[in-house]
Design a protein around this motif. Structure first.
Motif, mmCIF file in Angstrom:
data_model
loop_
_atom_site.group_PDB
_atom_site.id
_atom_site.type_symbol
_atom_site.label_atom_id
_atom_site.label_comp_id
_atom_site.label_asym_id
_atom_site.label_seq_id
_atom_site.Cartn_x
_atom_site.Cartn_y
_atom_site.Cartn_z
ATOM 1 N N LEU A 102 0.752 -1.133 -0.268
ATOM 2 C CA LEU A 102 -0.051 0.340 -0.115
ATOM 3 C C LEU A 102 1.274 1.279 0.013
ATOM 4 O O LEU A 102 0.548 2.365 -0.863
ATOM 5 C CB LEU A 102 -0.606 0.511 1.226
ATOM 6 N N GLU A 103 1.682 1.215 1.058
ATOM 7 C CA GLU A 103 2.490 2.711 1.349
ATOM 8 C C GLU A 103 3.433 2.883 -0.458
ATOM 9 O O GLU A 103 3.720 4.311 -0.876
ATOM 10 C CB GLU A 103 3.148 2.458 2.310
ATOM 11 N N VAL A 104 4.167 2.065 -1.141
ATOM 12 C CA VAL A 104 4.984 2.165 -1.334
ATOM 13 C C VAL A 104 4.273 2.080 -3.027
ATOM 14 O O VAL A 104 5.016 3.675 -3.836
ATOM 15 C CB VAL A 104 5.746 0.178 -2.407
ATOM 16 N N GLY A 105 3.006 1.592 -3.575
ATOM 17 C CA GLY A 105 2.400 2.441 -4.110
ATOM 18 C C GLY A 105 2.210 3.648 -3.918
ATOM 19 O O GLY A 105 1.883 4.427 -4.853
ATOM 20 N N LEU A 106 1.580 4.851 -2.908
ATOM 21 C CA LEU A 106 1.147 5.750 -2.371
ATOM 22 C C LEU A 106 2.023 6.793 -2.343
ATOM 23 O O LEU A 106 1.634 7.788 -2.575
ATOM 24 C CB LEU A 106 0.280 5.430 -0.907
ATOM 25 N N GLY A 113 4.816 7.291 -4.500
ATOM 26 C CA GLY A 113 5.054 7.148 -5.449
ATOM 27 C C GLY A 113 3.536 8.429 -6.565
ATOM 28 O O GLY A 113 4.064 9.089 -7.018
ATOM 29 N N GLU A 114 2.501 8.226 -5.721
ATOM 30 C CA GLU A 114 0.762 8.721 -6.320
ATOM 31 C C GLU A 114 0.945 10.634 -5.195
ATOM 32 O O GLU A 114 0.731 11.374 -6.087
ATOM 33 C CB GLU A 114 0.515 7.914 -5.561
ATOM 34 N N VAL A 115 1.879 10.535 -4.325
ATOM 35 C CA VAL A 115 1.770 11.240 -3.423
ATOM 36 C C VAL A 115 3.218 12.807 -3.679
ATOM 37 O O VAL A 115 3.182 13.844 -3.340
ATOM 38 C CB VAL A 115 1.922 11.879 -1.608
ATOM 39 N N ALA A 116 3.747 12.438 -4.415
ATOM 40 C CA ALA A 116 5.584 12.551 -4.260
ATOM 41 C C ALA A 116 5.023 13.879 -5.696
ATOM 42 O O ALA A 116 4.558 13.867 -6.582
ATOM 43 C CB ALA A 116 6.513 11.542 -5.714
ATOM 44 N N GLY A 117 5.528 14.620 -5.773
ATOM 45 C CA GLY A 117 4.981 16.128 -5.878
ATOM 46 C C GLY A 117 4.483 16.795 -5.660
ATOM 47 O O GLY A 117 4.173 18.256 -6.102
ATOM 48 N N THR A 118 3.441 16.540 -4.809
ATOM 49 C CA THR A 118 1.972 17.006 -4.001
ATOM 50 C C THR A 118 2.083 17.346 -2.620
ATOM 51 O O THR A 118 1.604 18.468 -2.560
ATOM 52 C CB THR A 118 1.042 16.087 -4.183
ATOM 53 N N ILE A 119 2.680 16.898 -2.019
ATOM 54 C CA ILE A 119 3.103 17.441 -0.264
ATOM 55 C C ILE A 119 4.058 19.064 -0.752
ATOM 56 O O ILE A 119 5.490 19.300 -1.203
ATOM 57 C CB ILE A 119 4.228 16.800 0.540
ATOM 58 N N PRO A 120 3.768 20.093 0.131
ATOM 59 C CA PRO A 120 4.417 21.165 -0.486
ATOM 60 C C PRO A 120 5.512 21.409 0.324
ATOM 61 O O PRO A 120 5.296 20.737 2.241
ATOM 62 C CB PRO A 120 3.231 22.277 0.603
ATOM 63 N N PRO A 121 6.731 22.116 0.846
ATOM 64 C CA PRO A 121 7.665 22.119 1.477
ATOM 65 C C PRO A 121 7.125 21.941 3.482
ATOM 66 O O PRO A 121 8.201 21.636 3.126
ATOM 67 C CB PRO A 121 8.266 23.539 1.006
ATOM 68 N N GLU A 122 6.577 22.997 3.563
ATOM 69 C CA GLU A 122 5.896 23.279 4.650
ATOM 70 C C GLU A 122 5.677 21.835 5.458
ATOM 71 O O GLU A 122 5.658 21.047 6.702
ATOM 72 C CB GLU A 122 5.362 24.288 5.360
ATOM 73 N N ARG A 123 4.902 21.357 4.445
ATOM 74 C CA ARG A 123 4.460 19.404 5.405
ATOM 75 C C ARG A 123 6.182 18.565 4.975
ATOM 76 O O ARG A 123 6.059 17.726 6.607
ATOM 77 C CB ARG A 123 3.699 18.863 4.085
ATOM 78 N N LEU A 124 6.871 18.728 4.358
ATOM 79 C CA LEU A 124 8.186 18.380 4.226
ATOM 80 C C LEU A 124 9.325 18.132 5.445
ATOM 81 O O LEU A 124 9.375 17.572 6.487
ATOM 82 C CB LEU A 124 8.586 17.837 2.645
ATOM 83 N N ASP A 125 9.076 19.772 6.284
ATOM 84 C CA ASP A 125 9.892 20.323 7.326
ATOM 85 C C ASP A 125 9.041 19.817 8.319
ATOM 86 O O ASP A 125 10.049 18.901 8.985
ATOM 87 C CB ASP A 125 9.498 21.652 7.283
ATOM 88 N N GLU A 126 7.845 19.950 8.438
ATOM 89 C CA GLU A 126 7.001 18.552 9.493
ATOM 90 C C GLU A 126 6.962 17.558 9.806
ATOM 91 O O GLU A 126 7.593 17.126 10.915
ATOM 92 C CB GLU A 126 5.432 19.076 9.184
#
Length: 224
Positions: free
Chosen positions: A105-109, A111-124
């Motif tokens: 589930l997670e390996v598939g997902l 790839g789907e969210v890559a490029g959609t997560i804003p920088p502030e969320r990545l910092d979190e």
């Protein structure tokens, strides 16, 4: 037990109430027909209707509010937690199967969210990885937050369900020799791959993470 003319099992009273909910398009929060109304609609006795409604409450499909009525719920998947936990704990090796499902589930997902997560969320997410040294809930929050942008409520509920079972069953196992620094590094590698927006790199990082998770579970499980 109701049987069809061909000898097969017919729909139960619970099945018929569920079908009634769909036929009347009763959305979550809507009031279920009253007990006398259900008796008339289904041609069933009071005790049978009452028992069926209680069974649906146990399944999380309806909620009985005494003095108010019975309401349709959104049937959260957490209602499956006791039975799934029992299944896994009754077959301890099945924990490895649960981890395998999570990995798929997670390996598939990821790839789907890559490029959609804003920088502030990545910092979190980076901050959550650091907190894994002292905060036992940080790992769970990290994985839930990863997929918040996928806009799929079913996925989020499945993730929560799998995590609850994993933590409950995993706590009963012998601790595995897996330094927390390695766990943190694996999570930071996932975040690092996501910062590039490269779906392939994100999937590869998640696979490496689960390689360690599978090894940790295998090392903690009792020998066969």
């Amino acid at each position: 037990m109701t049987r069809t003319a061909g000898g097969g099992r017919g729909p139960t009273l619970q099945d018929r109430i569920i079908e009634l909910i769909h036929e009347q398009r009763l959305a979550p929060g809507a009031t279920l027909p009253t007990e006398p109304q259900l008796m008339d609609l289904l041609g069933a006795g009071r005790n049978s209707v009452r028992e069926a409604v209680r069974a649906l409450q146990a399944l999380g499909i309806v909620e009985i509010r005494h003095g108010t009525g019975t309401f349709v719920t959104d049937a959260p998947l957490r209602v499956l937690l006791p039975s799934l936990t029992f299944h896994i704990r009754s077959r301890v090796r099945a924990l490895a199967d649960l981890v395998a499902v999570r990995e798929l589930l997670e390996v598939g997902l990821i790839g789907e969210v890559a490029g959609t997560i804003p920088p502030e969320r990545l910092d979190e997410l980076d901050a959550l990885a650091s907190r894994m040294v002292t905060d036992p809930d940080a790992d769970r929050t990290f994985h839930a937050l990863l997929y918040a942008t996928c806009d799929n409520e079913l996925v989020l509920q499945l993730m929560d369900l799998f995590w609850s079972v994993y933590q409950d069953v995993g706590s009963a196992l012998a601790p595995a020799d897996d330094p927390v620094e390695r766990v943190i590094a694996n999570h930071r590698a996932v975040v690092g791959a996501l910062r590039t927006g490269d779906a392939g790199a994100a999937r590869a990082a998640m696979r490496r993470h689960f390689t360690d998770v599978r090894a940790r579970v295998a090392g903690a499980l009792p020998a066969q």
